[in-house]
Design a protein around this motif. Structure first.
Motif, PDB file in Angstrom:
ATOM      1  N   PRO A   1     101.827 110.258 125.495  1.00 57.77           N
ATOM      2  CA  PRO A   1     102.609 109.333 124.662  1.00 57.77           C
ATOM      3  C   PRO A   1     104.103 109.619 124.695  1.00 57.77           C
ATOM      4  O   PRO A   1     104.919 108.691 124.694  1.00 57.77           O
ATOM      5  CB  PRO A   1     102.016 109.556 123.269  1.00 57.77           C
ATOM      6  CG  PRO A   1     100.626 110.041 123.516  1.00 57.77           C
ATOM      7  CD  PRO A   1     100.740 110.882 124.743  1.00 57.77           C
TER       8      PRO A   1
ATOM      9  N   ASP B   1     107.099 111.393 119.492  1.00 59.78           N
ATOM     10  CA  ASP B   1     106.442 112.692 119.578  1.00 59.78           C
ATOM     11  C   ASP B   1     105.635 113.010 118.326  1.00 59.78           C
ATOM     12  O   ASP B   1     105.240 114.140 118.117  1.00 59.78           O
ATOM     13  CB  ASP B   1     107.486 113.771 119.819  1.00 59.78           C
ATOM     14  CG  ASP B   1     108.567 113.764 118.737  1.00 59.78           C
ATOM     15  OD1 ASP B   1     109.387 114.683 118.734  1.00 59.78           O
ATOM     16  OD2 ASP B   1     108.575 112.816 117.904  1.00 59.78           O
TER      17      ASP B   1
ATOM     18  N   TRP C   1     102.537 113.220 115.700  1.00 59.78           N
ATOM     19  CA  TRP C   1     101.079 113.377 115.874  1.00 59.78           C
ATOM     20  C   TRP C   1     100.350 112.058 115.655  1.00 59.78           C
ATOM     21  O   TRP C   1      99.389 111.742 116.355  1.00 59.78           O
ATOM     22  CB  TRP C   1     100.591 114.432 114.881  1.00 59.78           C
ATOM     23  CG  TRP C   1      99.102 114.649 114.940  1.00 59.78           C
ATOM     24  CD1 TRP C   1      98.428 115.437 115.804  1.00 59.78           C
ATOM     25  CD2 TRP C   1      98.125 114.064 114.088  1.00 59.78           C
ATOM     26  NE1 TRP C   1      97.083 115.392 115.579  1.00 59.78           N
ATOM     27  CE2 TRP C   1      96.865 114.542 114.505  1.00 59.78           C
ATOM     28  CE3 TRP C   1      98.178 113.182 113.010  1.00 59.78           C
ATOM     29  CZ2 TRP C   1      95.673 114.166 113.889  1.00 59.78           C
ATOM     30  CZ3 TRP C   1      97.000 112.804 112.388  1.00 59.78           C
ATOM     31  CH2 TRP C   1      95.760 113.293 112.830  1.00 59.78           C
TER      32      TRP C   1
ATOM     33  N   ARG D   1     100.379 109.895 118.784  1.00 61.96           N
ATOM     34  CA  ARG D   1      99.419 110.381 119.775  1.00 61.96           C
ATOM     35  C   ARG D   1      97.994 109.977 119.398  1.00 61.96           C
ATOM     36  O   ARG D   1      97.201 109.577 120.254  1.00 61.96           O
ATOM     37  CB  ARG D   1      99.547 111.898 119.892  1.00 61.96           C
ATOM     38  CG  ARG D   1      98.696 112.486 121.010  1.00 61.96           C
ATOM     39  CD  ARG D   1      99.087 113.930 121.321  1.00 61.96           C
ATOM     40  NE  ARG D   1      98.942 114.789 120.148  1.00 61.96           N
ATOM     41  CZ  ARG D   1      99.944 115.326 119.458  1.00 61.96           C
ATOM     42  NH1 ARG D   1     101.201 115.073 119.801  1.00 61.96           N
ATOM     43  NH2 ARG D   1      99.725 116.130 118.412  1.00 61.96           N
TER      44      ARG D   1
ATOM     45  N   HIS E   1      95.485 107.439 121.706  1.00 56.94           N
ATOM     46  CA  HIS E   1      94.177 107.831 122.240  1.00 56.94           C
ATOM     47  C   HIS E   1      93.027 107.060 121.591  1.00 56.94           C
ATOM     48  O   HIS E   1      92.031 106.748 122.250  1.00 56.94           O
ATOM     49  CB  HIS E   1      93.976 109.340 122.056  1.00 56.94           C
ATOM     50  CG  HIS E   1      94.802 110.161 122.999  1.00 56.94           C
ATOM     51  ND1 HIS E   1      96.078 110.586 122.704  1.00 56.94           N
ATOM     52  CD2 HIS E   1      94.536 110.621 124.258  1.00 56.94           C
ATOM     53  CE1 HIS E   1      96.575 111.284 123.720  1.00 56.94           C
ATOM     54  NE2 HIS E   1      95.654 111.328 124.675  1.00 56.94           N
TER      55      HIS E   1
ATOM     56  N   ASP F   1      91.879 117.078 118.671  1.00 59.36           N
ATOM     57  CA  ASP F   1      93.231 117.149 119.233  1.00 59.36           C
ATOM     58  C   ASP F   1      93.842 118.530 119.001  1.00 59.36           C
ATOM     59  O   ASP F   1      94.598 119.048 119.859  1.00 59.36           O
ATOM     60  CB  ASP F   1      94.111 116.072 118.592  1.00 59.36           C
ATOM     61  CG  ASP F   1      95.555 116.173 119.062  1.00 59.36           C
ATOM     62  OD1 ASP F   1      95.782 116.209 120.289  1.00 59.36           O
ATOM     63  OD2 ASP F   1      96.456 116.233 118.206  1.00 59.36           O
TER      64      ASP F   1
ATOM     65  N   ASP G   1     103.095 115.499 126.108  1.00 58.28           N
ATOM     66  CA  ASP G   1     101.857 114.785 126.451  1.00 58.28           C
ATOM     67  C   ASP G   1     102.190 113.358 126.863  1.00 58.28           C
ATOM     68  O   ASP G   1     103.341 112.929 126.889  1.00 58.28           O
ATOM     69  CB  ASP G   1     100.875 114.820 125.274  1.00 58.28           C
ATOM     70  CG  ASP G   1     101.483 114.293 123.995  1.00 58.28           C
ATOM     71  OD1 ASP G   1     102.572 113.692 124.087  1.00 58.28           O
ATOM     72  OD2 ASP G   1     100.869 114.459 122.916  1.00 58.28           O
TER      73      ASP G   1
END
Length: 437
Positions: free
Chosen positions: A169, A176, A178, A181, A185, A156, A167
């Motif tokens: 999400p 927002d 990490w 996200r 994924h 990532d 992005d």
């Protein structure tokens, strides 16, 4: 002490998982190799076929066309070998038409063009790219989705993002962070990983079954038809043998009744008629005639009992095959070495056939072999009931029509068994019969 063969649940699950991973690898390999092979065969098959057709007018197209068919046959052979790991069994090599011996060169060259399986091989070479492409796309998407999603935290950081870039999400309102996200994924990765095996398996079977239908379907159909014809021929042969054996048995029974009990009953009627006339004039002679008639009656009953044993031996029905064979051996005029261990009750048809095999064989030995001893063995094997009758007589027995054993062979064949006679002149006779259970 016996060994404990119980399989632990963990070992069982690991074994199943190992088989699934192995099949997944085989199916993936099959799909990934199938795509380039499909493109190669498509280009070569189409080019060879149309160039051959286009140049046929100058006769150059014929060898090109034949070469194209032989090339397609080679790719088909490779594909049949590739099908085995996917379908779990080897595909048999089909029968290709061959020119007869002594044919001209033109005939030998043209023969592949007139073979139906050669055209199916060419069709497979042209159209196999359709299922192989579909399977390849699904395989790539699912493998990339599974591996990319599960390894998302490792790569990532390498995705460049601007300060104002959002992005997926974030666009979906998931935050927002990490971690959000990564979870998003990896969830996608788990979905593709969870459905990876059924999707890859289905795509491999799609491609494999298409190939099997064109490359082996006609040959399998031919084999099924041949097996059906063979089964029909066997059934007809058994039916004919049963009819022949029944006719032979009826003729023998008719002859035995005519030559034995019928003649005695005729004489009995004449003796009783004479005794009736003698009672008024010579009572002593009448009593002698009646006594003789009684003796004829006992002899007739004995012959009828013997004939009834030949039709359906009571001891066979009541006590089984071993007891019936023991009684047969005891009545034989030649010493019999009987090897017949106790057997569980078999199908009545099998027991009756086995009894008549031994009875007829012992009768033939007593009448024709001039043997001093006969050995009888009845053993139950995995494939059926094995009967052996061997004597040390003069030999020369035959299964040909007109000989005593031909009717016995029909009876054995009607029961689905096989019979063999080894009877060299001067070296005795060995009769072997195998009956299915």
């Amino acid at each position: 002490m016996g060994m404990d063969t119980t399989i632990a649940p963990g070992e069982l699950s690991s074994s199943v998982a190992g088989r699934l991973f192995r099949q997944l690898g085989l199916d993936t390999q099959y799909i990934l190799l199938g795509f380039p092979l499909g493109l190669i065969t498509l280009v070569l098959s189409m080019a060879g076929f149309w160039v051959g057709i286009g140049t046929m007018i100058i006769w150059l197209g014929l060898p090109i066309l034949v070469g194209t068919f032989m090339m397609a046959r080679g790719f088909a052979t490779v594909e049949r070998a590739r099908l085995a790991p996917v379908l779990g069994r080897r595909m048999p090599h089909p029968h290709y038409k061959r020119a007869a011996e002594g044919s001209t060169l033109v005939k030998r060259v043209v023969t592949p063009v007139t073979d139906g399986q050669s055209w199916l091989d060419l069709l497979h070479g042209i159209f196999r790219f359709i299922p192989s492409t579909i399977a390849f796309v699904f395989a790539i998407v699912w493998w990339v989705g599974a591996l990319g999603g599960l390894t998302f935290p490792l790569w990532d950081w390498s995705i460049p993002r601007g300060p104002d870039e959002q992005d997926l999400p974030m666009l979906l309102g998931l935050g927002d962070a990490w971690s959000t996200r990564v979870i998003f994924h990896m969830a996608i990765g788990f979905f593709f990983a969870g459905t990876l095996y059924p999707v890859i398996r289905g795509m491999a079977l799609l491609e494999a079954l298409f190939a099997r239908g064109l490359l082996s379907g006609v040959n399998e159909l031919r084999e099924q038809v041949a097996e059906a014809h063979a089964a029909r021929d066997v059934a007809q042969a058994q039916k004919s043998a049963a009819v022949s054996a029944e006719a032979t048995a009826l003729r023998r029974l008719e002859r035995d009744i005519h030559d034995g009990p019928q003649q005695r009953l005729v004489r009995l009627a004449m003796d009783l008629g004479r005794a009736e006339q003698q009672f008024s004039t010579d009572p002593e002679a009448a009593r002698a005639t009646v006594a003789e008639a009684l003796s004829q009656t006992r002899e007739t009953l004995d012959e009828l009992r013997a004939l009834s044993r030949g039709i359906a031996p009571p001891i066979l029905v009541d006590r089984g095959l071993q007891a019936a064979l023991t009684a047969l051996a005891g009545r034989c005029t030649i010493p019999v070495d009987l090897d017949a261990p106790p057997l569980a009750r078999l199908d009545p048809a099998v027991e009756t056939t086995a009894y008549f095999v031994v009875a007829e064989a012992l009768t033939n030995v007593a009448k024709h072999s001039y043997a001093s001893e006969v050995q009888v063995s009845v053993q139950r094997a995995s494939a059926g009931l094995l009967i052996t009758v061997a004597d040390d007589g003069v030999g020369g027995a035959s299964l040909a029509k007109g000989h005593g054993l031909s009717g016995l062979s029909d009876r054995v064949q009607a029961a689905g068994g096989v019979m063999n006679v080894d009877s060299p002149a001067g070296l005795g006779t060995t009769l072997t019969v195998a009956l299915p259970l």
